[in-house]
Every structure is written in C-alpha cells, then in structure tokens.
Enzyme design. Structure first.
Site, short mmCIF file in Angstrom:
data_model
loop_
_atom_site.label_atom_id
_atom_site.label_comp_id
_atom_site.label_asym_id
_atom_site.label_seq_id
_atom_site.Cartn_x
_atom_site.Cartn_y
_atom_site.Cartn_z
N ASN A 9 114.08 -0.54 -14.07
CA ASN A 9 114.84 -0.09 -12.91
C ASN A 9 116.22 -0.73 -13.02
O ASN A 9 116.39 -1.91 -12.73
CB ASN A 9 114.11 -0.54 -11.63
CG ASN A 9 114.90 -0.23 -10.38
OD1 ASN A 9 115.89 0.51 -10.43
ND2 ASN A 9 114.48 -0.78 -9.26
N LYS A 11 118.78 -0.15 -11.27
CA LYS A 11 119.49 -0.25 -9.98
C LYS A 11 120.92 0.26 -10.15
O LYS A 11 121.14 1.18 -10.94
CB LYS A 11 119.41 -1.68 -9.45
CG LYS A 11 117.96 -2.19 -9.44
CD LYS A 11 117.76 -3.48 -8.74
CE LYS A 11 116.30 -3.87 -8.80
NZ LYS A 11 115.99 -5.07 -8.06
N HIS A 95 111.44 1.80 -2.80
CA HIS A 95 111.82 0.47 -3.27
C HIS A 95 112.28 -0.37 -2.07
O HIS A 95 112.92 0.14 -1.16
CB HIS A 95 112.94 0.59 -4.32
CG HIS A 95 113.18 -0.71 -5.01
ND1 HIS A 95 113.92 -1.71 -4.45
CD2 HIS A 95 112.74 -1.18 -6.21
CE1 HIS A 95 113.94 -2.75 -5.28
NE2 HIS A 95 113.23 -2.45 -6.36
N GLU A 97 114.65 -2.32 -1.69
CA GLU A 97 116.09 -2.28 -1.42
C GLU A 97 116.47 -1.03 -0.63
O GLU A 97 117.38 -1.05 0.18
CB GLU A 97 116.88 -2.38 -2.74
CG GLU A 97 116.83 -3.81 -3.29
CD GLU A 97 116.89 -3.91 -4.80
OE1 GLU A 97 117.28 -2.94 -5.47
OE2 GLU A 97 116.54 -4.99 -5.32
N GLU A 164 105.66 -5.05 -5.36
CA GLU A 164 106.86 -5.85 -5.56
C GLU A 164 107.08 -6.76 -4.36
O GLU A 164 107.72 -6.36 -3.37
CB GLU A 164 108.08 -4.93 -5.73
CG GLU A 164 107.96 -4.00 -6.91
CD GLU A 164 109.35 -3.61 -7.45
OE1 GLU A 164 109.61 -3.89 -8.61
OE2 GLU A 164 110.15 -3.07 -6.68
N GLY A 170 114.58 -10.26 -7.97
CA GLY A 170 115.92 -10.76 -8.28
C GLY A 170 116.12 -12.23 -7.97
O GLY A 170 117.24 -12.72 -7.98
N SER A 209 111.12 -10.27 -10.77
CA SER A 209 111.47 -11.31 -11.74
C SER A 209 110.55 -11.33 -12.97
O SER A 209 110.18 -12.40 -13.46
CB SER A 209 111.51 -12.68 -11.07
OG SER A 209 112.50 -12.70 -10.06
#
Ligand code: PGA
Length: 249
Positions: A9, A11, A95, A97, A164, A170, A209
């Site tokens: 991904n 992003k 996701h 985000e 996730e 991250g 991560s």
C-alpha cells in the site's frame, strides 16, 4: 490451504517515474515467486503506468480506495468500473486512514464493498482498533462491529480481510505475533458466523509496521495469511525481501 497474499500500500507516495523505476526492479526480482499472491496498490495517478508495466507479470494491481456510485457528478471520485477498466484486480476498502481523515463510517465502507464486488473486484477490507480501544479492552468489540457492519450482505467470495491495529500503522510498533494471532483467530471466528466453514478459506492479512525483519515471525502464526505493507513497501529491496519471506527462514 490459504495461499499467502502480500500487498504493498503505497498510500500518497510515488510519482510516475518513481513508479516505473520500482516496477522495473521489482518484476524481475519476484518473477519466480509462485506460492505467494503479490499485489501493488499505487496511488490513482500511477495506476495506468503500473498496469502497463505489470502486464504479463505475476503481480496483481490494486487501487487504494473507490467510490460506491457507478458514475455521475461526484467530483474527485473514482468508480469501480474505472478501477476495473484500468486493470485492477483488487481494491483496498476501509483503511483506517480513510476512516480517520475522511470520516468513512462502516456504512460507507459497506456500500463501497458492495459496489466493488458488483464490478468484479476483489476487496481488501481493513479493520483494526486504536490504542485507546485496545487499552480499554475493547479490541474484540471494535473488530466485531467493523466486521458485522462492513460485511453486511456481502458473500465470502474474493474478500480478503486486513487486520491493521491503528497503533501499529506507520509507528514502527508492530503487534507481537501473539497479539496478531489472537486478533486473527477472533476475526476468523467472527467470519465463521457469517460464512460458516468458508471462513477457513478467507485470507486474513496483518498490517502495521511490517518489515523484512518481522515478516517471518508474523507469517508463522496460524491465522496470519499475508501482509498489507505501507512504509516498507516503498523501498523495492525491502518489499522484495518481504515477498520472499520464505527464503529468509
Ligand atoms: P505501515 O502501513 O506498514 O507503514 O505501518 C500499513 C498500512 O497502513 O497498510
């Protein structure tokens, strides 16, 4: 047997030339990997060039998001048909985000999944708890609600779930193998309520991560069937190592 699935991904990263450069090193490096499904999810702007450069390779193309309407006056949005047309086989939906920065609620996530599947796309459906929710002992409640609401009315075919934990995305803080396995086993149990025995065939990816160093121990967990990789997928040498995790054993 569930075939491992490893997806990058990217992003909001990589220009066209960076996309081309990554793919020109990546394709030959992983061409002999037959026992892992590999996917790349570049930004929308790179999909066309990626599609062209991945032709005849063993790498699947994925989009990072999609809108649920088929077409019309939705400035800035991209429809499932467009995603299919450009050569995507999968799309990431829900996701954290998107949920966090663009206020995507479970109902919207569900509409997107319905629409993507209607267009014939495979879906990488993301779920996961925040640190506050984990600390409050609510991890399973969050997962249960996201699964029930996100997958309402959806059949099991071509659904890949990505667990996730938001606190691991991250941050460099990966879930331990035990934490990942515990959550994945719970997710499979909930999928069992929806799909019966078919839940055993659904791949559940871990994301947060993931690195070349920790992929081996994550993949050794019984219910971890792959990974959704953000930061570590941006450097081609790292992502090659992750895809070839079996060689690192
Ligand atoms: P990360 O992101 O690997 O950079 O933690 C994973 C993801 O958000 O899919």
């Amino acid at each position: 047997m569930r075939k491992p699935f490893i997806a990058a991904n990217w992003k909001m990263n990589k220009t066209l030339s960076e996309t081309r450069e990554f793919i020109s090193s990546f394709v030959p490096a992983v061409k002999d990997v037959k026992d892992v499904d590999i996917a790349l999810a570049p930004p929308f702007t790179s999909l066309a060039i990626a599609s062209e450069n991945l032709k005849n390779s063993n790498i699947l193309l994925a989009a990072q998001d999609v809108f649920y309407e088929e077409k019309g006056a939705y400035t800035g949005e991209v429809s499932p048909l467009m995603i299919v047309d450009i050569g995507c086989r999968y799309v990431i939906i829900g996701h954290s985000e998107r949920r966090q920065y663009f206020n995507e609620a479970d109902e919207v996530v569900n509409k997107k999944i319905v629409s993507a599947k209607k267009a014939g796309l495979g879906v990488i459906f993301c779920i996961g708890e925040s640190l506050a929710e984990r600390d409050a002992g609510k991890t399973f409640d969050v997962l249960q609600k996201e699964i029930a609401d996100g997958l309402k009315g959806i059949d099991d075919k071509d659904i890949v779930v990505a667990y996730e934990p938001i606190w691991a995305i991250g941050t460099g803080k990966t879930a331990t193998s035990e934490q990942a396995q515990e959550a994945h086993a719970y997710i499979r149990e909930r999928l069992g309520f929806l799909y019966g025995n078919k839940a055993d065939e659904i791949r559940i990816l871990y994301g947060g991560s993931v690195t070349p160093e920790n992929i081996g121990s994550l993949m050794a967990c019984k219910d971890v069937d792959g990974a959704l990789v953000g930061g570590a997928s941006l450097k081609v040498e790292n992502f090659i190592k992750i895809v070839k995790f079996k060689e690192g054993k």
